[in-house]
Scaffold this motif. Structure first.
Motif, PDB file in Angstrom:
ATOM      1  N   VAL A  36       0.864  -1.187   0.000  1.00 48.81           N
ATOM      2  CA  VAL A  36       0.000   0.000   0.000  1.00 48.81           C
ATOM      3  C   VAL A  36       0.900   1.236   0.000  1.00 48.81           C
ATOM      4  CG1 VAL A  36      -1.749   1.313   1.282  1.00 48.81           C
ATOM      5  CG2 VAL A  36      -1.798  -1.183   1.325  1.00 48.81           C
ATOM      6  N   ILE A  37       0.542   2.205  -0.836  1.00 53.53           N
ATOM      7  CA  ILE A  37       1.229   3.496  -0.813  1.00 53.53           C
ATOM      8  C   ILE A  37       0.219   4.516  -0.288  1.00 53.53           C
ATOM      9  CG2 ILE A  37       2.329   5.296  -2.212  1.00 53.53           C
ATOM     10  CD1 ILE A  37       3.877   2.840  -2.626  1.00 53.53           C
ATOM     11  N   CYS A  38       0.631   5.270   0.725  1.00 57.03           N
ATOM     12  CA  CYS A  38      -0.284   6.254   1.303  1.00 57.03           C
ATOM     13  C   CYS A  38       0.420   7.612   1.334  1.00 57.03           C
ATOM     14  CB  CYS A  38      -0.649   5.805   2.721  1.00 57.03           C
ATOM     15  SG  CYS A  38      -1.874   6.864   3.490  1.00 57.03           S
ATOM     16  N   ALA A  39      -0.313   8.675   1.046  1.00 58.87           N
ATOM     17  CA  ALA A  39       0.316  10.008   1.032  1.00 58.87           C
ATOM     18  C   ALA A  39      -0.525  10.994   1.832  1.00 58.87           C
ATOM     19  CB  ALA A  39       0.455  10.506  -0.404  1.00 58.87           C
ATOM     20  N   GLY A  40       0.170  11.927   2.476  1.00 58.66           N
ATOM     21  CA  GLY A  40      -0.520  12.972   3.231  1.00 58.66           C
ATOM     22  C   GLY A  40      -1.071  14.044   2.310  1.00 58.66           C
ATOM     23  N   GLU A  41      -0.481  14.104   1.121  1.00 60.26           N
ATOM     24  CA  GLU A  41      -0.833  15.165   0.171  1.00 60.26           C
ATOM     25  C   GLU A  41      -0.360  14.708  -1.210  1.00 60.26           C
ATOM     26  OE1 GLU A  41       0.444  19.897   0.013  1.00 60.26           O
ATOM     27  OE2 GLU A  41       1.206  18.591   1.568  1.00 60.26           O
ATOM     28  N   GLN A  42      -1.114  15.040  -2.265  1.00 61.37           N
ATOM     29  CA  GLN A  42      -0.676  14.699  -3.622  1.00 61.37           C
ATOM     30  C   GLN A  42      -0.584  15.980  -4.458  1.00 61.37           C
ATOM     31  OE1 GLN A  42      -2.303  10.419  -4.811  1.00 61.37           O
ATOM     32  NE2 GLN A  42      -3.969  11.821  -4.545  1.00 61.37           N
ATOM     33  N   THR A  43       0.495  16.092  -5.217  1.00 60.93           N
ATOM     34  CA  THR A  43       0.633  17.296  -6.041  1.00 60.93           C
ATOM     35  C   THR A  43       0.056  17.087  -7.436  1.00 60.93           C
ATOM     36  OG1 THR A  43       2.836  16.543  -6.656  1.00 60.93           O
ATOM     37  CG2 THR A  43       2.690  18.142  -4.846  1.00 60.93           C
ATOM     38  N   ASN A  44      -0.178  15.818  -7.793  1.00 60.68           N
ATOM     39  CA  ASN A  44      -0.755  15.535  -9.103  1.00 60.68           C
ATOM     40  C   ASN A  44      -1.683  14.325  -9.001  1.00 60.68           C
ATOM     41  OD1 ASN A  44      -1.227  15.686 -11.821  1.00 60.68           O
ATOM     42  ND2 ASN A  44       0.722  14.759 -12.430  1.00 60.68           N
ATOM     43  N   GLY A  45      -2.630  14.412  -8.048  1.00 55.51           N
ATOM     44  CA  GLY A  45      -3.571  13.310  -7.833  1.00 55.51           C
ATOM     45  C   GLY A  45      -4.391  13.073  -9.091  1.00 55.51           C
ATOM     46  N   LYS A  46      -4.588  11.790  -9.392  1.00 52.45           N
ATOM     47  CA  LYS A  46      -5.274  11.466 -10.644  1.00 52.45           C
ATOM     48  C   LYS A  46      -6.686  10.963 -10.398  1.00 52.45           C
ATOM     49  CE  LYS A  46      -1.073  10.677 -13.081  1.00 52.45           C
ATOM     50  NZ  LYS A  46      -0.771  12.095 -13.172  1.00 52.45           N
ATOM     51  N   GLY A  47      -7.632  11.511 -11.184  1.00 52.24           N
ATOM     52  CA  GLY A  47      -8.994  11.009 -11.174  1.00 52.24           C
ATOM     53  C   GLY A  47      -9.251  10.252 -12.469  1.00 52.24           C
ATOM     54  N   ARG A  48     -10.458   9.799 -12.640  1.00 53.56           N
ATOM     55  CA  ARG A  48     -10.817   9.100 -13.882  1.00 53.56           C
ATOM     56  C   ARG A  48     -10.711  10.045 -15.067  1.00 53.56           C
ATOM     57  NH1 ARG A  48     -16.122   7.403 -14.554  1.00 53.56           N
ATOM     58  NH2 ARG A  48     -15.578   5.807 -16.066  1.00 53.56           N
ATOM     59  N   LEU A  49     -10.502   9.463 -16.236  1.00 51.32           N
ATOM     60  CA  LEU A  49     -10.499  10.212 -17.493  1.00 51.32           C
ATOM     61  C   LEU A  49      -9.520  11.382 -17.452  1.00 51.32           C
ATOM     62  CD1 LEU A  49     -14.375  10.245 -17.787  1.00 51.32           C
ATOM     63  CD2 LEU A  49     -12.824   8.708 -18.987  1.00 51.32           C
ATOM     64  N   ARG A  51      -8.686  13.306 -15.252  1.00 50.42           N
ATOM     65  CA  ARG A  51      -9.012  14.491 -14.450  1.00 50.42           C
ATOM     66  C   ARG A  51      -8.051  14.578 -13.274  1.00 50.42           C
ATOM     67  NH1 ARG A  51     -14.795  12.463 -14.480  1.00 50.42           N
ATOM     68  NH2 ARG A  51     -15.631  13.233 -16.424  1.00 50.42           N
ATOM     69  N   ASN A  52      -7.962  15.778 -12.677  1.00 46.38           N
ATOM     70  CA  ASN A  52      -7.156  15.922 -11.464  1.00 46.38           C
ATOM     71  C   ASN A  52      -7.986  15.531 -10.253  1.00 46.38           C
ATOM     72  OD1 ASN A  52      -4.796  16.846 -12.527  1.00 46.38           O
ATOM     73  ND2 ASN A  52      -5.467  18.993 -12.518  1.00 46.38           N
ATOM     74  N   TRP A  53      -7.309  15.026  -9.235  1.00 38.83           N
ATOM     75  CA  TRP A  53      -8.004  14.758  -7.971  1.00 38.83           C
ATOM     76  C   TRP A  53      -7.454  15.725  -6.930  1.00 38.83           C
ATOM     77  CZ3 TRP A  53     -12.245  12.336  -6.550  1.00 38.83           C
ATOM     78  CH2 TRP A  53     -12.464  12.098  -5.184  1.00 38.83           C
ATOM     79  N   TYR A  54      -8.302  16.625  -6.481  1.00 37.70           N
ATOM     80  CA  TYR A  54      -7.918  17.638  -5.490  1.00 37.70           C
ATOM     81  C   TYR A  54      -7.414  16.918  -4.231  1.00 37.70           C
ATOM     82  CZ  TYR A  54      -8.763  21.462  -2.155  1.00 37.70           C
ATOM     83  OH  TYR A  54      -8.636  22.416  -1.169  1.00 37.70           O
ATOM     84  N   SER A  55      -6.144  17.145  -3.870  1.00 38.15           N
ATOM     85  CA  SER A  55      -5.518  16.311  -2.831  1.00 38.15           C
ATOM     86  C   SER A  55      -4.736  17.103  -1.792  1.00 38.15           C
ATOM     87  CB  SER A  55      -4.555  15.308  -3.487  1.00 38.15           C
ATOM     88  OG  SER A  55      -5.149  14.596  -4.523  1.00 38.15           O
TER      89      SER A  55
END
Ligand code: BTN
Length: 241
Positions: A36-49, A51-55
């Motif tokens: 498992v990889i877990c992050a406190g914050e993502q600078t380029n979180g990925k959503g479907r299609l 899209r960006n995932w606000y992280s």
């Protein structure tokens, strides 16, 4: 934290995307066990299609990673069921629902999402849940919410992660043994789109219909003007008022 199904759990303060890093690790053939990889914050979180995932800090962002394993597509729906069960048991004052194929909703707004991807090296299942996020940016305000906004309380992200991993582990064996058919009734009982009139966008196509159910294969069964249709994937689904 010790979970048999995931012997390795890696925490990062800030990375681009837990899914992207999980795929990088999967390239590395020395990585044999699930992780498992877990992050406190993502600078380029990925959503479907794409899209960006606000992280921002405060959300729970993690990726379940399975070297050399491929699962049937309803693995995403199954993961939604696990997340739904956990959130419903912790926050009994809230009502959650699952929107086919990969969203977790509360109070008519999106609270979490699941992004699964596979290649020759294995499968990653990325999960993002808006937990301790105080303020949703203006452009997402109408469509997204957080547990903090809904309950007024902060939750321990580590504790929530542990409960989710344990629940996933418990039900994963059932999913492998019995398939999604074992979970489909739960999904349908908590389906955000159940019996709603929707417009499904898929590439160039648009199909309008009333959602009858999600099938044992994980398809969305729609009653359209020309009869029943099973939708296997969609870019976007709007509810038609
Ligand atoms: C969606 O609803 O579009 C899916 C969102 C998935 C977001 C999670 S956050 C953790 C993991 N890492 C990513 O970059 N994306 C997924």
């Amino acid at each position: 934290m010790k979970i048999e199904l995931f012997p390795v759990i890696k925490f990062y303060k800030k990375i681009e995307s837990t899914n992207a890093l999980a795929h990088q690790y999967l390239e590395d053939t020395t990585f044999q066990s699930n992780f498992v990889i877990c992050a406190g914050e993502q600078t380029n979180g990925k959503g479907r299609l794409e899209r960006n995932w606000y992280s921002p800090v405060g959300g729970l962002y993690f990726t379940l990673s399975f070297p050399d394993q491929i699962f049937p597509p309803p693995i995403t729906l199954f993961t939604g069921v696990v997340i739904h069960k956990v959130l419903s048991s912790i926050f009994q004052e809230l009502t959650f629902s699952i929107k086919w194929p990969n969203d977790i909703f509360s109070n008519g707004k999106k609270l979490g999402g699941i992004l699964t991807s596979s290649n020759k090296n294995g499968t990653v299942i990325g999960i993002g849940i808006d937990c301790n996020i105080e303020k949703i940016p203006d452009h997402l305000k109408e469509i997204a919410t957080s547990l903090l906004i809904e309950t007024g309380q902060k939750i321990s992200l580590k504790k929530l992660l542990k409960i989710i991993l344990k629940s996933f582990e418990r039900d994963f064996y059932l999913f492998n043994e019995k398939g999604f058919s074992h979970f489909v009734e739960y999904f349908n009982n908590h389906h955000y789109l159940a019996y709603k009139r929707v417009l499904v966008y898929s590439g160039e196509n648009q199909i309008e219909g009333i959602v009858k159910a999600v099938t044992e294969d994980g398809a969305l069964k729609l009653e359209t003007a020309t009869g029943l249709q099973n939708i296997l994937s969609a870019d976007k689904i709007d509810i038609v008022e």
